[in-house]
Motif scaffolding. Sequence first.
Motif: not given
Length: 166
Positions: A31-51
């Motif tokens: 339930h940790a990623l529900k707020e939407g703030w993390f998506e903004r982070f991933t779009l701006s910085v990360i090249k390769e992400i694994k959750i």
Amino acid sequence: MQKIIRGIGSVEGLADVAGSREKVLVIAGRHALKEGWFERFTLSVIKEIKIIHPPEGLLELSEIPAIGKPDVMIAIGGGKAIDFAKAILEKTTGREIVLFIAVPTTAGSGSEATPFAVVYEGKEKKTIESSLLLPTVVFLDGALMKNLAAQQKAFSGADAFSQCVE
């Protein structure tokens, strides 16, 4: 030395702390990623992400996956998610230092503040200990707890109180 970043909305600075990284491993409670703030982070910085989400039930030592060494590991969630990240870190990095960021979304476990992780072998509780398991940076953002279920808030409060008494 551990850096602690506190305050409502402080987690918005996650991108600044993580910097521009090639490979990011995120261990997130369900339930940790529900707020939407993390998506903004991933779009701006990360090249390769694994959750990866922690398994249901106890953290079995035999079920800790071995994953290629990330440039940064971000643990988002309660104590179980942070301990799962620590166990993966212990297994995959060969005790090499990586940037390890903890973003607790509950209170009381203290996992973000210790170099320990609790895992199980069958029903036997084991503790993994290493100075490398202490998160490099911790974001303590109370806003991440506002949508916890009432029962989880009660558990977190009781856990925090118990930690203080100990």
